[in-house]
Design an enzyme around this catalytic site. Sequence first.
Site, mmCIF file in Angstrom:
data_model
loop_
_atom_site.group_PDB
_atom_site.id
_atom_site.type_symbol
_atom_site.label_atom_id
_atom_site.label_comp_id
_atom_site.label_asym_id
_atom_site.label_seq_id
_atom_site.Cartn_x
_atom_site.Cartn_y
_atom_site.Cartn_z
ATOM 1 N N LYS A 1 14.410 0.228 -2.870
ATOM 2 C CA LYS A 1 14.550 -0.633 -4.302
ATOM 3 C C LYS A 1 15.636 -1.154 -4.346
ATOM 4 O O LYS A 1 15.972 -2.399 -4.969
ATOM 5 C CB LYS A 1 13.807 0.150 -5.296
ATOM 6 C CG LYS A 1 13.568 -0.621 -6.638
ATOM 7 C CD LYS A 1 12.568 -0.208 -7.435
ATOM 8 C CE LYS A 1 12.723 1.014 -8.084
ATOM 9 N NZ LYS A 1 13.947 0.720 -9.260
ATOM 10 N N ARG B 1 19.358 -6.008 -4.723
ATOM 11 C CA ARG B 1 20.698 -6.412 -4.605
ATOM 12 C C ARG B 1 20.504 -7.717 -3.526
ATOM 13 O O ARG B 1 21.267 -8.586 -3.608
ATOM 14 C CB ARG B 1 21.588 -5.414 -4.228
ATOM 15 C CG ARG B 1 22.040 -4.541 -5.306
ATOM 16 C CD ARG B 1 22.468 -3.205 -4.703
ATOM 17 N NE ARG B 1 23.098 -2.183 -5.769
ATOM 18 C CZ ARG B 1 22.498 -1.657 -6.578
ATOM 19 N NH1 ARG B 1 21.092 -1.345 -6.504
ATOM 20 N NH2 ARG B 1 23.032 -0.916 -7.540
ATOM 21 N N GLY C 1 14.974 -1.858 -14.613
ATOM 22 C CA GLY C 1 16.372 -1.597 -15.404
ATOM 23 C C GLY C 1 17.372 -2.141 -14.384
ATOM 24 O O GLY C 1 18.324 -2.616 -14.840
ATOM 25 N N ASP D 1 16.916 10.021 -9.666
ATOM 26 C CA ASP D 1 15.593 9.779 -9.721
ATOM 27 C C ASP D 1 14.668 10.812 -9.107
ATOM 28 O O ASP D 1 13.410 10.533 -9.301
ATOM 29 C CB ASP D 1 15.516 8.287 -8.996
ATOM 30 C CG ASP D 1 16.241 7.148 -9.553
ATOM 31 O OD1 ASP D 1 16.503 7.243 -10.659
ATOM 32 O OD2 ASP D 1 16.517 6.114 -8.849
ATOM 33 N N LYS E 1 15.673 6.787 -18.603
ATOM 34 C CA LYS E 1 15.228 6.251 -17.654
ATOM 35 C C LYS E 1 13.722 5.665 -18.207
ATOM 36 O O LYS E 1 13.737 5.148 -19.181
ATOM 37 C CB LYS E 1 14.629 7.165 -16.326
ATOM 38 C CG LYS E 1 15.955 7.784 -15.937
ATOM 39 C CD LYS E 1 16.900 6.727 -15.232
ATOM 40 C CE LYS E 1 18.181 7.549 -14.610
ATOM 41 N NZ LYS E 1 19.051 6.264 -14.141
ATOM 42 N N ARG F 1 7.736 6.924 -11.152
ATOM 43 C CA ARG F 1 8.266 8.186 -10.850
ATOM 44 C C ARG F 1 7.355 9.343 -11.344
ATOM 45 O O ARG F 1 7.192 10.697 -10.904
ATOM 46 C CB ARG F 1 9.602 8.478 -10.734
ATOM 47 C CG ARG F 1 10.527 7.353 -10.119
ATOM 48 C CD ARG F 1 11.863 7.828 -9.506
ATOM 49 N NE ARG F 1 12.661 6.490 -9.192
ATOM 50 C CZ ARG F 1 12.517 5.742 -8.129
ATOM 51 N NH1 ARG F 1 11.710 6.125 -7.055
ATOM 52 N NH2 ARG F 1 13.180 4.600 -7.760
HETATM 53 C C1 S3P Z 1 20.109 2.322 -9.690
HETATM 54 C C2 S3P Z 1 20.878 3.303 -10.271
HETATM 55 C C3 S3P Z 1 20.377 4.470 -10.937
HETATM 56 C C4 S3P Z 1 18.911 4.740 -10.549
HETATM 57 C C5 S3P Z 1 17.811 3.415 -10.638
HETATM 58 C C6 S3P Z 1 18.609 2.442 -9.596
HETATM 59 C C7 S3P Z 1 20.673 1.130 -8.799
HETATM 60 O O1 S3P Z 1 20.473 4.275 -12.318
HETATM 61 O O2 S3P Z 1 18.404 5.724 -11.459
HETATM 62 O O3 S3P Z 1 16.811 3.986 -10.264
HETATM 63 O O4 S3P Z 1 19.720 0.487 -8.016
HETATM 64 O O5 S3P Z 1 21.593 0.989 -9.040
HETATM 65 P P1 S3P Z 1 21.712 4.291 -13.334
HETATM 66 O O6 S3P Z 1 22.637 3.619 -12.840
HETATM 67 O O7 S3P Z 1 21.182 4.119 -14.504
HETATM 68 O O8 S3P Z 1 22.164 5.762 -13.019
#
Ligand code: S3P
Length: 438
Positions: free
Chosen positions: A27, A32, A98, A317, A344, A390
């Site tokens: 993911k 990206r 997020g 995660d 999260k 999750r």
């Molecule tokens: C992610 C970074 C993590 C992770 C999220 C994916 C990413 O979050 O928990 O599922 O792809 O950069 P945080 O940057 O808030 O730790």
Amino acid sequence: MPNPESTCLVVQTSQDLRGTTSVPGDKSISHRAVMLAALAEGTSTVRDWLAAGDTEATLRSVRALGVRVERPAPDELHVHGRGILQAAAKPLDFANAGTGIRLMTGIMVGQPFASVLDGSPQLRRRPMKRIITPLARMGADISGGEGRAPLRIRPAALRGIRYEMPVASAQVKSAVLLAGLFAKGVTTVVEPGPTRDHSECMLLAAGVDVRAEEGVVTLKPPTGLRPLDFHVPGDFSSAAFLLVAAATAAGSEVRLTGINLNPTRTGLLDALRMMGADIQVSEAGTEAGEPAGTLTVKQRPLRGVEIGGDMVVRMIDEFPALMVAALCAEGRTTVRDASELRLKETDRLSVMTKELRRLGTSIEERDDGFVIEGPQTLQGANLDGHDDHRIAMSLTLAGLLARGQTRLHDAECIADSFPGFAETLRSLGARVATALDV
Ligand code: S3P
């Protein structure tokens, strides 16, 4: 009250999980890939792209920004980047993602047009100040109601900064680095602990001068980005659920192929091994510049483990799944330094504790982690996925171990990261059925 539109998983006690399977694309890398391909000049080809709720939202957003994307198959993208984006007619909607909204904010603050980034009610509750603060220091004109989405951005000139991150977050690091692509001067991010480095790897592959040394990442603004051409490796964070299922269901032996083994992501592998799990890595090679390989896991008796410090970020995660493994382990499992779990998709410490207690378990929730004494007996119950993929997948694993039947309501959120999760479990012999929630 269950939502009549939603699906429910009916889970029965399962043992002897066996077989070989793969998991959908990573993911983090899939988000990206779409973003960098959109910024590049030329056509990028991305295979084994994750076609799931979170990443589809990012794909829709780059299309709304005028980028043409052909899609000969759901998991194959041909992104025709032109090195520029166009203003979107409407707010960009990142659904529950997020990563999507935080990273795209880094890109949007550098554009010569205004934009609004928004998402689901759940995403609107998540903290955005962590990206607003450094981006504003770079000169970005960005406002969000009390540090939450919707984020309103107006064009502004950016300058490179040196940013010491107060929290170890790959999303914050990436947002700042992506803004750095459009800034005057060098951008430096200092990490308090190592976080996933996919952005750095992929920016490097796109020809950007980005260097990482001992927790200090430096990026020089490029004149342009090269298109990408790669396969997305399988998501370790999705494989994690199958690892825990096979490590805990009696008599199991499962092979997982093509899994991303970037060491910034594989903390759970180390944790499970410390617990006594038998997990072998084979056929290791590289995929998209990242280590990838086959994992073979055999069920063995597990013992409790203590986790804290830098290891937490390497498995951030995976804690909901680890809680299920801890319930099977002999002795005490203690997790500390993990208060980020409260920020999260849900407050994962409180939601997991609450739902696992419905199965008759005893868990001590702490501000920054939990304590579980095992082994414990789980009794099937009605559970809720809380619109958090999750959480829903971890509770499915608990259902496989529980006596009798577990019904998991609000399970369709699993498709945010792992479409086909229930089918994959079934292919390994797990007794998981999908039903309409009535
Ligand atoms: C992610 C970074 C993590 C992770 C999220 C994916 C990413 O979050 O928990 O599922 O792809 O950069 P945080 O940057 O808030 O730790």
